[in-house]
Design a protein around this motif. Structure first.
Motif, PDB file in Angstrom:
ATOM      1  N   LEU A   5      90.640 -60.685 -39.952  1.00 38.27           N
ATOM      2  CA  LEU A   5      89.367 -59.849 -39.205  1.00 38.27           C
ATOM      3  C   LEU A   5      89.574 -60.545 -37.975  1.00 38.27           C
ATOM      4  N   TYR A   6      89.754 -61.919 -37.556  1.00 36.56           N
ATOM      5  CA  TYR A   6      90.161 -62.665 -36.421  1.00 36.56           C
ATOM      6  C   TYR A   6      91.250 -62.334 -35.617  1.00 36.56           C
ATOM      7  N   GLU A   7      92.377 -62.150 -36.662  1.00 31.29           N
ATOM      8  CA  GLU A   7      93.564 -61.794 -35.997  1.00 31.29           C
ATOM      9  C   GLU A   7      93.744 -60.409 -35.431  1.00 31.29           C
ATOM     10  N   VAL A   8      93.012 -59.444 -35.840  1.00 31.63           N
ATOM     11  CA  VAL A   8      92.912 -58.280 -35.368  1.00 31.63           C
ATOM     12  C   VAL A   8      91.618 -57.926 -34.395  1.00 31.63           C
ATOM     13  N   ARG A   9      91.201 -59.114 -33.867  1.00 31.61           N
ATOM     14  CA  ARG A   9      89.945 -59.010 -33.146  1.00 31.61           C
ATOM     15  C   ARG A   9      90.011 -57.970 -31.646  1.00 31.61           C
ATOM     16  N   GLY A  10      91.127 -57.980 -31.265  1.00 30.84           N
ATOM     17  CA  GLY A  10      91.313 -57.115 -30.179  1.00 30.84           C
ATOM     18  C   GLY A  10      91.148 -55.513 -30.430  1.00 30.84           C
ATOM     19  N   LYS A  11      91.306 -55.314 -31.665  1.00 31.33           N
ATOM     20  CA  LYS A  11      91.284 -53.791 -31.963  1.00 31.33           C
ATOM     21  C   LYS A  11      89.583 -53.403 -32.221  1.00 31.33           C
ATOM     22  N   TRP A  12      89.030 -54.333 -32.614  1.00 32.37           N
ATOM     23  CA  TRP A  12      87.614 -53.966 -33.011  1.00 32.37           C
ATOM     24  C   TRP A  12      86.504 -54.590 -31.910  1.00 32.37           C
ATOM     25  N   ALA A  13      86.850 -55.472 -31.145  1.00 30.98           N
ATOM     26  CA  ALA A  13      85.776 -56.171 -30.198  1.00 30.98           C
ATOM     27  C   ALA A  13      85.831 -55.353 -29.035  1.00 30.98           C
ATOM     28  N   LYS A  14      86.829 -55.004 -28.386  1.00 29.32           N
ATOM     29  CA  LYS A  14      87.114 -54.255 -27.240  1.00 29.32           C
ATOM     30  C   LYS A  14      86.259 -52.884 -27.019  1.00 29.32           C
ATOM     31  N   PRO A  15      86.661 -51.969 -28.112  1.00 27.68           N
ATOM     32  CA  PRO A  15      86.005 -50.893 -28.133  1.00 27.68           C
ATOM     33  C   PRO A  15      84.494 -50.497 -27.850  1.00 27.68           C
ATOM     34  N   TYR A  16      83.732 -51.617 -28.247  1.00 32.10           N
ATOM     35  CA  TYR A  16      82.390 -51.604 -27.920  1.00 32.10           C
ATOM     36  C   TYR A  16      81.855 -51.774 -26.606  1.00 32.10           C
ATOM     37  N   PHE A  17      82.885 -52.171 -25.714  1.00 31.55           N
ATOM     38  CA  PHE A  17      82.458 -52.251 -24.108  1.00 31.55           C
ATOM     39  C   PHE A  17      83.521 -51.246 -23.633  1.00 31.55           C
ATOM     40  N   MET A  18      84.157 -50.351 -24.128  1.00 25.72           N
ATOM     41  CA  MET A  18      84.789 -49.330 -23.419  1.00 25.72           C
ATOM     42  C   MET A  18      83.899 -48.485 -22.396  1.00 25.72           C
ATOM     43  N   GLY A  19      84.240 -48.303 -21.306  1.00 23.11           N
ATOM     44  CA  GLY A  19      83.297 -47.429 -20.389  1.00 23.11           C
ATOM     45  C   GLY A  19      82.299 -48.389 -19.779  1.00 23.11           C
ATOM     46  N   VAL A  20      82.205 -49.511 -20.081  1.00 16.29           N
ATOM     47  CA  VAL A  20      81.033 -50.523 -19.505  1.00 16.29           C
ATOM     48  C   VAL A  20      81.670 -51.196 -18.660  1.00 16.29           C
ATOM     49  N   CYS A  26      81.550 -54.508 -16.489  1.00 19.09           N
ATOM     50  CA  CYS A  26      81.107 -55.718 -16.530  1.00 19.09           C
ATOM     51  C   CYS A  26      81.575 -56.912 -15.281  1.00 19.09           C
ATOM     52  N   ALA A  27      82.459 -56.301 -14.611  1.00 21.95           N
ATOM     53  CA  ALA A  27      82.958 -57.146 -13.293  1.00 21.95           C
ATOM     54  C   ALA A  27      83.562 -58.524 -14.049  1.00 21.95           C
ATOM     55  N   LYS A  28      84.545 -58.132 -15.098  1.00 19.75           N
ATOM     56  CA  LYS A  28      85.428 -59.214 -15.585  1.00 19.75           C
ATOM     57  C   LYS A  28      84.354 -60.517 -16.135  1.00 19.75           C
ATOM     58  N   MET A  29      82.978 -60.044 -16.435  1.00 20.82           N
ATOM     59  CA  MET A  29      81.988 -60.844 -17.178  1.00 20.82           C
ATOM     60  C   MET A  29      82.459 -61.386 -18.360  1.00 20.82           C
ATOM     61  N   THR A  30      82.266 -62.577 -19.035  1.00 17.25           N
ATOM     62  CA  THR A  30      82.432 -62.842 -20.351  1.00 17.25           C
ATOM     63  C   THR A  30      81.256 -62.556 -21.209  1.00 17.25           C
ATOM     64  N   SER A  31      81.401 -62.408 -22.541  1.00 19.55           N
ATOM     65  CA  SER A  31      80.152 -61.975 -23.402  1.00 19.55           C
ATOM     66  C   SER A  31      79.048 -62.998 -23.062  1.00 19.55           C
ATOM     67  N   THR A  32      79.205 -64.355 -23.055  1.00 21.32           N
ATOM     68  CA  THR A  32      78.232 -65.156 -22.948  1.00 21.32           C
ATOM     69  C   THR A  32      77.377 -64.966 -21.552  1.00 21.32           C
TER      70      THR A  32
END
Length: 85
Positions: free
Chosen positions: A11-26, A28-34
């Protein structure tokens, strides 16, 4: 001891496939999740006093959303008026 868990490792290895879609179109001016989390916490603290009951939390949260939507709508209209000049 979860470092060797096969499911979590995969799951961690494919995180780029599942984490980014949640913020598509949002934007955030390069802000980190923190940074986004800290910003949201700061905004929420301006509306909800510490230790408030749940019904007040919900009322104040709804007010925060309304105020944010109103400000966004105002800024969009203002931008459209400025671009017409």
């Amino acid at each position: 001891g979860l470092q060797t868990n096969a499911f979590l490792t995969q799951l961690y290895e494919v995180r780029g496939k599942w984490a980014k879609p949640y913020f598509m179109g949002v934007f955030c001016a390069k802000m980190t999740s923190t940074q986004r989390s800290e910003s949201a916490n700061h905004l929420l603290k301006g509306y909800v006093p510490p230790g408030c009951p749940m019904h007040l939390f919900i009322r104040q949260y709804e007010k925060m959303q309304f105020d944010g939507n109103s400000e966004e709508s105002y800024q969009e209209k203002r931008t459209k008026l400025v671009s017409l000049d």
